[in-house]
Design a protein around this motif. Structure first.
Motif, PDB file in Angstrom:
ATOM      1  N   ALA A 220      91.975   6.943  -3.834  1.00 26.51           N
ATOM      2  CA  ALA A 220      93.181   6.653  -3.068  1.00 26.51           C
ATOM      3  C   ALA A 220      92.891   5.675  -1.941  1.00 26.51           C
ATOM      4  N   GLY A 221      93.837   4.810  -1.699  1.00 21.71           N
ATOM      5  CA  GLY A 221      93.769   3.858  -0.595  1.00 21.71           C
ATOM      6  C   GLY A 221      95.054   3.907   0.203  1.00 21.71           C
ATOM      7  N   PRO A 222      95.170   3.053   1.213  1.00 21.62           N
ATOM      8  CA  PRO A 222      96.366   3.054   2.069  1.00 21.62           C
ATOM      9  C   PRO A 222      97.673   2.907   1.298  1.00 21.62           C
ATOM     10  N   ALA A 223      97.677   2.140   0.231  1.00 29.27           N
ATOM     11  CA  ALA A 223      98.911   1.933  -0.537  1.00 29.27           C
ATOM     12  C   ALA A 223      99.386   3.216  -1.223  1.00 29.27           C
ATOM     13  N   ASP A 224      98.502   4.195  -1.383  1.00 25.15           N
ATOM     14  CA  ASP A 224      98.847   5.453  -2.051  1.00 25.15           C
ATOM     15  C   ASP A 224      99.365   6.517  -1.082  1.00 25.15           C
ATOM     16  N   LEU A 225      99.321   6.233   0.218  1.00 28.78           N
ATOM     17  CA  LEU A 225      99.560   7.267   1.217  1.00 28.78           C
ATOM     18  C   LEU A 225     100.913   7.956   1.091  1.00 28.78           C
ATOM     19  N   ASP A 226     101.989   7.222   0.909  1.00 31.16           N
ATOM     20  CA  ASP A 226     103.308   7.852   0.843  1.00 31.16           C
ATOM     21  C   ASP A 226     103.444   8.760  -0.377  1.00 31.16           C
TER      22      ASP A 226
ATOM     23  N   LEU B  81      96.586  13.378   5.799  1.00 29.44           N
ATOM     24  CA  LEU B  81      95.898  12.535   4.819  1.00 29.44           C
ATOM     25  C   LEU B  81      95.475  11.204   5.433  1.00 29.44           C
ATOM     26  N   ARG B  82      96.354  10.602   6.208  1.00 32.16           N
ATOM     27  CA  ARG B  82      96.047   9.314   6.842  1.00 32.16           C
ATOM     28  C   ARG B  82      94.795   9.416   7.699  1.00 32.16           C
ATOM     29  N   GLU B  83      94.706  10.463   8.491  1.00 26.82           N
ATOM     30  CA  GLU B  83      93.532  10.629   9.355  1.00 26.82           C
ATOM     31  C   GLU B  83      92.262  10.894   8.560  1.00 26.82           C
ATOM     32  N   ARG B  84      92.349  11.722   7.536  1.00 28.53           N
ATOM     33  CA  ARG B  84      91.156  11.999   6.722  1.00 28.53           C
ATOM     34  C   ARG B  84      90.648  10.711   6.074  1.00 28.53           C
ATOM     35  N   LEU B  85      91.569   9.926   5.519  1.00 30.44           N
ATOM     36  CA  LEU B  85      91.172   8.696   4.843  1.00 30.44           C
ATOM     37  C   LEU B  85      90.706   7.641   5.841  1.00 30.44           C
ATOM     38  N   ARG B  86      91.432   7.503   6.939  1.00 28.38           N
ATOM     39  CA  ARG B  86      91.103   6.480   7.936  1.00 28.38           C
ATOM     40  C   ARG B  86      89.716   6.681   8.528  1.00 28.38           C
ATOM     41  N   PHE B  87      89.365   7.927   8.804  1.00 28.52           N
ATOM     42  CA  PHE B  87      88.086   8.215   9.434  1.00 28.52           C
ATOM     43  C   PHE B  87      86.982   8.555   8.427  1.00 28.52           C
ATOM     44  N   GLY B  88      87.281   8.425   7.142  1.00 26.18           N
ATOM     45  CA  GLY B  88      86.279   8.702   6.112  1.00 26.18           C
ATOM     46  C   GLY B  88      85.856  10.159   6.066  1.00 26.18           C
ATOM     47  N   GLU B  89      86.755  11.049   6.458  1.00 23.90           N
ATOM     48  CA  GLU B  89      86.426  12.474   6.495  1.00 23.90           C
ATOM     49  C   GLU B  89      86.632  13.171   5.157  1.00 23.90           C
ATOM     50  N   SER B  90      87.314  12.508   4.253  1.00 24.24           N
ATOM     51  CA  SER B  90      87.479  13.059   2.910  1.00 24.24           C
ATOM     52  C   SER B  90      87.574  11.902   1.926  1.00 24.24           C
ATOM     53  N   MET B  91      87.483  12.255   0.665  1.00 25.24           N
ATOM     54  CA  MET B  91      87.647  11.292  -0.410  1.00 25.24           C
ATOM     55  C   MET B  91      88.740  11.873  -1.305  1.00 25.24           C
TER      56      MET B  91
ATOM     57  N   TYR C 100     101.193  26.897  -1.565  1.00 20.99           N
ATOM     58  CA  TYR C 100     100.446  27.916  -0.827  1.00 20.99           C
ATOM     59  C   TYR C 100     101.264  28.481   0.341  1.00 20.99           C
ATOM     60  N   GLU C 101     102.585  28.483   0.151  1.00 17.32           N
ATOM     61  CA  GLU C 101     103.540  29.146   1.034  1.00 17.32           C
ATOM     62  C   GLU C 101     103.570  28.595   2.459  1.00 17.32           C
ATOM     63  N   GLN C 102     103.304  27.297   2.593  1.00 10.98           N
ATOM     64  CA  GLN C 102     103.454  26.626   3.878  1.00 10.98           C
ATOM     65  C   GLN C 102     104.819  25.929   3.888  1.00 10.98           C
ATOM     66  N   PRO C 103     105.449  25.837   5.044  1.00 17.38           N
ATOM     67  CA  PRO C 103     106.747  25.145   5.093  1.00 17.38           C
ATOM     68  C   PRO C 103     106.581  23.652   4.827  1.00 17.38           C
ATOM     69  N   SER C 104     107.587  23.065   4.222  1.00 21.96           N
ATOM     70  CA  SER C 104     107.553  21.627   3.972  1.00 21.96           C
ATOM     71  C   SER C 104     107.490  20.885   5.300  1.00 21.96           C
ATOM     72  N   ASP C 105     106.592  19.909   5.373  1.00 20.23           N
ATOM     73  CA  ASP C 105     106.456  19.083   6.572  1.00 20.23           C
ATOM     74  C   ASP C 105     105.809  17.774   6.140  1.00 20.23           C
ATOM     75  N   LEU C 106     106.634  16.886   5.603  1.00 20.77           N
ATOM     76  CA  LEU C 106     106.138  15.629   5.063  1.00 20.77           C
ATOM     77  C   LEU C 106     105.428  14.773   6.112  1.00 20.77           C
ATOM     78  N   PRO C 107     105.959  14.635   7.330  1.00 18.14           N
ATOM     79  CA  PRO C 107     105.232  13.841   8.333  1.00 18.14           C
ATOM     80  C   PRO C 107     103.839  14.423   8.630  1.00 18.14           C
ATOM     81  N   ARG C 108     103.745  15.741   8.690  1.00 20.51           N
ATOM     82  CA  ARG C 108     102.446  16.371   8.944  1.00 20.51           C
ATOM     83  C   ARG C 108     101.487  16.119   7.782  1.00 20.51           C
ATOM     84  N   ALA C 109     101.987  16.229   6.562  1.00 22.11           N
ATOM     85  CA  ALA C 109     101.155  15.984   5.376  1.00 22.11           C
ATOM     86  C   ALA C 109     100.640  14.544   5.385  1.00 22.11           C
ATOM     87  N   ARG C 110     101.529  13.602   5.677  1.00 30.44           N
ATOM     88  CA  ARG C 110     101.140  12.187   5.697  1.00 30.44           C
ATOM     89  C   ARG C 110     100.106  11.922   6.785  1.00 30.44           C
ATOM     90  N   GLN C 111     100.327  12.477   7.967  1.00 34.08           N
ATOM     91  CA  GLN C 111      99.395  12.271   9.074  1.00 34.08           C
ATOM     92  C   GLN C 111      98.019  12.861   8.761  1.00 34.08           C
TER      93      GLN C 111
END
Length: 154
Positions: free
Chosen positions: A10-16, A42-52, A29-40
């Protein structure tokens, strides 16, 4: 994997598209929907290389993902990867997408020179456990423990 499924890092173009899948995963996993939180997240994990993150696409549409986090063994002086998240959209299930993601994750870890890759799932998740066994993963009887902390409010 059939010819309609592609797996890529995944790259930046895949984020949305990934954020929508990640939000659905969290709801599973029974968490409330929160699209902005989900996007943020993932963005932080990818931006800082904390996940693949690997993304699965069918017909150019993102239908699944897996997220891996690095871990290190001091004793073995080697990296390992934790396959923390695996999700396939309901409409794309039973088409080999999850297996393709697992195989791609294992290939990535091998190419990265890691000593291994691991995951954890609940004992009652029979479908996932069957998939992992079919893909060549070994089950063991170890028990993981964790220490929880209250979320800090700012």
């Amino acid at each position: 994997m059939d010819e309609n499924t592609t797996i890529s890092r995944a790259g930046p173009a895949d984020l949305d598209a990934l954020a929508a899948l990640f939000d659905a995963y969290r709801q599973f996993y029974e968490q409330p929907s929160d699209l902005p939180r989900a996007r943020q997240w993932l963005r932080e994990r990818l931006r800082f290389g904390e996940s693949m993150v690997l993304v699965a696409k069918r017909g150019g549409i993102a239908v699944g993902f897996t997220q891996l986090y690095p871990m290190f063994s001091s004793v073995r002086t080697a990296r390992t990867w934790i396959l923390n998240d695996l999700f396939v959209d309901a409409g794309a299930r039973r088409k080999g997408v999850a297996r393709a993601l697992l195989d791609a994750a294992a290939a990535f870890a091998r190419e990265d020179g890691a000593m291994g890759i691991s995951l954890e799932t609940s004992q009652d998740n029979a479908a996932a456990r069957a998939l992992y066994r079919a893909a060549g993963w070994n089950e063991d009887a170890t028990q993981w423990y964790s220490l929880g902390f209250s979320k800090l409010h700012h």
